[in-house]
Design a protein around this motif. Structure first.
Motif, mmCIF file in Angstrom:
data_model
loop_
_atom_site.group_PDB
_atom_site.id
_atom_site.type_symbol
_atom_site.label_atom_id
_atom_site.label_comp_id
_atom_site.label_asym_id
_atom_site.label_seq_id
_atom_site.Cartn_x
_atom_site.Cartn_y
_atom_site.Cartn_z
ATOM 1 N N UNK A 150 0.878 -1.348 0.007
ATOM 2 C CA UNK A 150 0.054 0.000 -0.124
ATOM 3 C C UNK A 150 0.948 1.223 -0.043
ATOM 4 N N UNK A 151 2.037 1.151 0.757
ATOM 5 C CA UNK A 151 2.967 2.367 1.030
ATOM 6 C C UNK A 151 3.579 2.698 -0.513
ATOM 7 N N UNK A 152 4.013 1.745 -1.075
ATOM 8 C CA UNK A 152 4.651 1.960 -2.563
ATOM 9 C C UNK A 152 3.726 2.401 -3.472
ATOM 10 N N UNK A 153 2.436 1.813 -3.643
ATOM 11 C CA UNK A 153 1.501 2.402 -4.309
ATOM 12 C C UNK A 153 1.126 3.702 -4.167
ATOM 13 N N UNK A 154 0.833 3.811 -2.826
ATOM 14 C CA UNK A 154 0.339 5.190 -2.520
ATOM 15 C C UNK A 154 1.631 6.486 -2.852
ATOM 16 N N UNK A 155 2.731 5.972 -2.769
ATOM 17 C CA UNK A 155 3.954 7.002 -2.840
ATOM 18 C C UNK A 155 3.946 7.244 -4.290
ATOM 19 N N UNK A 156 3.780 6.004 -5.418
ATOM 20 C CA UNK A 156 3.914 6.295 -6.515
ATOM 21 C C UNK A 156 2.771 7.154 -7.324
ATOM 22 N N UNK A 157 1.491 6.716 -6.759
ATOM 23 C CA UNK A 157 0.312 7.587 -7.400
ATOM 24 C C UNK A 157 0.394 8.911 -6.946
ATOM 25 N N UNK A 158 0.807 9.159 -5.668
ATOM 26 C CA UNK A 158 0.944 10.725 -5.031
ATOM 27 C C UNK A 158 2.104 11.315 -5.710
ATOM 28 N N UNK A 159 2.948 10.538 -6.060
ATOM 29 C CA UNK A 159 4.068 11.228 -6.851
ATOM 30 C C UNK A 159 3.640 11.838 -8.263
ATOM 31 N N UNK A 160 2.808 10.740 -9.068
ATOM 32 C CA UNK A 160 2.395 10.989 -10.251
ATOM 33 C C UNK A 160 1.592 12.299 -10.358
ATOM 34 N N UNK A 161 0.784 12.483 -9.264
ATOM 35 C CA UNK A 161 -0.181 13.627 -9.153
ATOM 36 C C UNK A 161 0.487 14.739 -9.049
ATOM 37 N N UNK A 162 1.568 14.895 -8.058
ATOM 38 C CA UNK A 162 2.410 16.047 -7.823
ATOM 39 C C UNK A 162 3.042 16.538 -9.140
ATOM 40 N N UNK A 163 3.454 15.526 -10.098
ATOM 41 C CA UNK A 163 4.415 15.878 -11.407
ATOM 42 C C UNK A 163 3.394 16.128 -12.424
ATOM 43 N N UNK A 164 2.094 16.013 -12.355
ATOM 44 C CA UNK A 164 1.102 16.080 -13.242
ATOM 45 C C UNK A 164 1.524 15.020 -14.648
ATOM 46 N N UNK A 165 1.960 13.900 -13.893
ATOM 47 C CA UNK A 165 2.413 13.054 -15.020
ATOM 48 C C UNK A 165 1.391 11.746 -14.940
ATOM 49 N N UNK A 166 0.895 11.297 -15.888
ATOM 50 C CA UNK A 166 -0.035 9.982 -15.823
ATOM 51 C C UNK A 166 0.830 8.909 -15.245
ATOM 52 N N UNK A 167 0.252 8.110 -14.180
ATOM 53 C CA UNK A 167 0.870 6.740 -13.848
ATOM 54 C C UNK A 167 1.076 5.680 -15.133
#
Length: 581
Positions: A150-167
């Protein structure tokens, strides 16, 4: 204050004792409410584990088995008599190699997941391999991995949001992980470890916008950085502690005194499932060199849980001197996936344990299963209380425990038995009115079984004043008046006994003769037919058939309940390889 004073134990290099002390104190030390206390406790725990002694010692606990024949109906108490050929079982201890093996497997899994998350080009086969990883086949491993994934996925998804880049994640990845780990069923627990942003990111990807709109009210607002750091450290410590406990159950090392039995390499087993391969186990009637038993043993050794349970049951029934050793060995393996096997394992530790440490481990295991909602463990714990066999002071009212178990699973203890507790006033005020109420309630459960059991118990009891004999006859007649059961010899036999209890021996003889003929025509065992004939003889002498008494002594009564629970648990071992209906 040094680390040993914080943990409340004497200096020791016994990791298991250190971990036990840490776990006990951790229950009353919430990292959010008492962060400083938690930090001191965690530092003491780490310091104790790394403490260097000039000499190390190993205090293996052992189990003992008498050389007496095993009783198939219940676990016999072990007598400490080495002259009768006692055998010894070493207590399971964590195995360093196994801990390293599991740790490596988990680290490899998380590394593979991290690599896939960081890779902009992923292949469906890579994700499929991850979903089918051997760790995913174990419920305990899934529990250990749930927060980390959960932590790894949350980090990846939140990072994608911050960079405005699609996951780069395929659409099915997060939903599949959510299904495997059942995150929707753990929303409350997850919300305590992760921020609102992280929860929203993963739940949106897993369940869509509906999950966010309908999010439970307990999801906390964004937490400050300090609290999140403390919380993360707490869950990391808990995760490591769970891993150490997990390896204890995976090690399953069995030793016998004066014999060199090498510990076997432990593999992550497949979860219980039935297929036609297990049919061969049903053909094995005893331990030996028969083709059926050896084939079943091979399945057990390959990790088939139901085969392990069947083998354990066969060993318990055998007259081999090492029967209890082998029983313990196989229920230990199966216990990781089956609660019945685990409860039997804990009961063996409690009843067959030579040392107090063995008994404490078994007793705590029973309590733990009871706390998790296992009805058989709850009922068994109640009998330990009633029989003064509890290792630690009582933590609950035994009658309440029995009632709780009966409501959760009526097979654990008959409601009729609970009624007799009130009738006899075992550790409560005698209440015959309450007993009558419960007896009538028991007669209404699972018709016709409930009605027949109550009618038979009352008809063959020496004390029949609680329920009138007219009512008993009426209850027994209600069963055979149903055309489906009119020609069932068991129910006709009960009606005959009820008439005899009511002093109506003419009808008692009539129905008893009918029952005997039905027993013969339906191919019942000769012993059953002979017992029915003995009752006919009594009725012809104008005597009822008396086998039991409502009023009895406490020890006999609760020994009977305890033995009945043990028999039911052993039956689950024997029936494990039967084809599911």
């Amino acid at each position: 204050m040094n680390c040993w004073e914080v943990l409340g134990i004497a200096p020791t290099d016994n990791e298991r004792e250190i971990k036990r002390a840490y776990a006990k104190l951790l229950r009353d030390c919430h990292p959010e409410d008492e962060p400083e206390k938690f930090q001191r406790l965690n530092e003491a725990y780490q310091a104790a584990l790394s403490y260097e002694f000039s000499e190390s010692h190993n205090e293996d606990a052992i189990l003992e088995q008498t050389g007496d024949d095993s009783n198939n109906d219940s676990f016999d108490k072990v007598q400490e008599d080495e002259e009768q050929g006692s055998q010894w079982i070493a207590e399971i201890e964590p195995v360093t190699e196994q801990e390293v093996y599991l740790k490596d497997k988990i680290e490899q899994f998380l590394a593979s997941l991290t690599e896939l998350l960081d890779n902009s080009r992923t292949d469906d086969g890579d994700w499929k391999a991850l979903f089918n990883n051997e760790l995913m086949q174990s419920s305990e491993c899934r529990q250990l991995l749930s927060y980390q994934v959960f932590k790894l996925l949350a980090g990846h998804l939140c990072h994608s949001r911050e960079d405005w880049s699609p996951s780069n994640l395929p659409d099915y990845v997060v939903p599949e992980f959510a299904r495997i780990f059942d995150w929707q069923g753990q929303e409350l627990e997850l919300s305590k470890a992760f921020s609102l942003e992280e929860m929203d990111a993963v739940f949106y990807a897993a369940y869509g916008s509906a999950a966010i709109n309908q999010k439970a009210e307990y999801i906390a607002p964004q937490e400050n950085r300090t609290k999140r750091v403390i919380k993360f450290v707490a869950y990391a410590a808990l995760w490591l502690f769970m891993l150490s406990i997990f390896t204890r159950f995976m090690s399953d090392k069995i030793e016998v005194e004066d014999e060199n039995i090498e510990s076997e390499t432990v593999v992550i087993q497949q979860e219980p499932y039935w297929d036609a391969d297990l049919e061969v186990c049903n053909q094995a009637s005893e331990v030996g060199d028969s083709e059926a038993f050896l084939a079943c043993l091979e399945l057990a050794e390959s990790g088939r849980v139901y085969a392990q349970m069947r083998v354990a049951g066969l060993y318990f029934d055998s007259e081999d001197k090492e029967a209890i050793i082998e029983t313990y060995k196989w229920v230990s393996r199966a216990s990781y996936y089956d609660e019945s096997a685990r409860l039997i394992k804990e009961i063996i530790l409690l009843l067959y344990g030579k040392t107090e440490k063995d008994q404490e481990i078994g007793y705590k295991g029973i309590i733990n299963l009871s706390d998790k909602g296992n009805a058989y463990a709850t009922a068994y714990l109640a009998t330990l209380y009633y029989l003064d066999m509890n290792v630690f002071p009582r933590a609950a009212n035994p009658l309440w425990l029995l009632e709780k178990a009966q409501k959760a699973n009526p097979d654990t203890v008959d409601l009729y038995k609970i009624a007799l507790i009130h009738a006899n006033g075992f550790e409560i005020k005698q209440n015959e009115e309450k007993a009558k109420e419960l007896i009538l309630q028991a007669s209404l459960e699972e018709f016709p079984t409930g009605a027949n059991n109550v009618a038979w118990e009352l008809s063959t009891s020496s004390d029949q004043h609680l329920i009138s004999t007219d009512k008993i006859v009426e209850l027994a007649k209600s069963i055979i008046q149903d055309k489906r059961y009119a020609k069932d010899p068991v129910y006709v036999d009960t009606l005959a006994a009820a008439y005899a209890a009511n002093k109506d021996f003419e009808h008692a003889i009539e129905y008893q003769k009918e029952a005997i003929e039905l027993f013969k025509n339906k191919g019942y065992a000769q012993s059953e037919i002979e017992q029915a004939g003995e009752r006919l003889g009594l009725f012809q002498q104008q005597k009822p058939a008396i086998y039991t008494s409502i009023f009895t002594d406490k020890k006999t009564f609760f020994n009977d309940i305890q033995s009945a629970i043990e028999r039911k648990l052993l039956n689950q071992l024997h029936w494990a390889t039967e084809q599911p209906e």
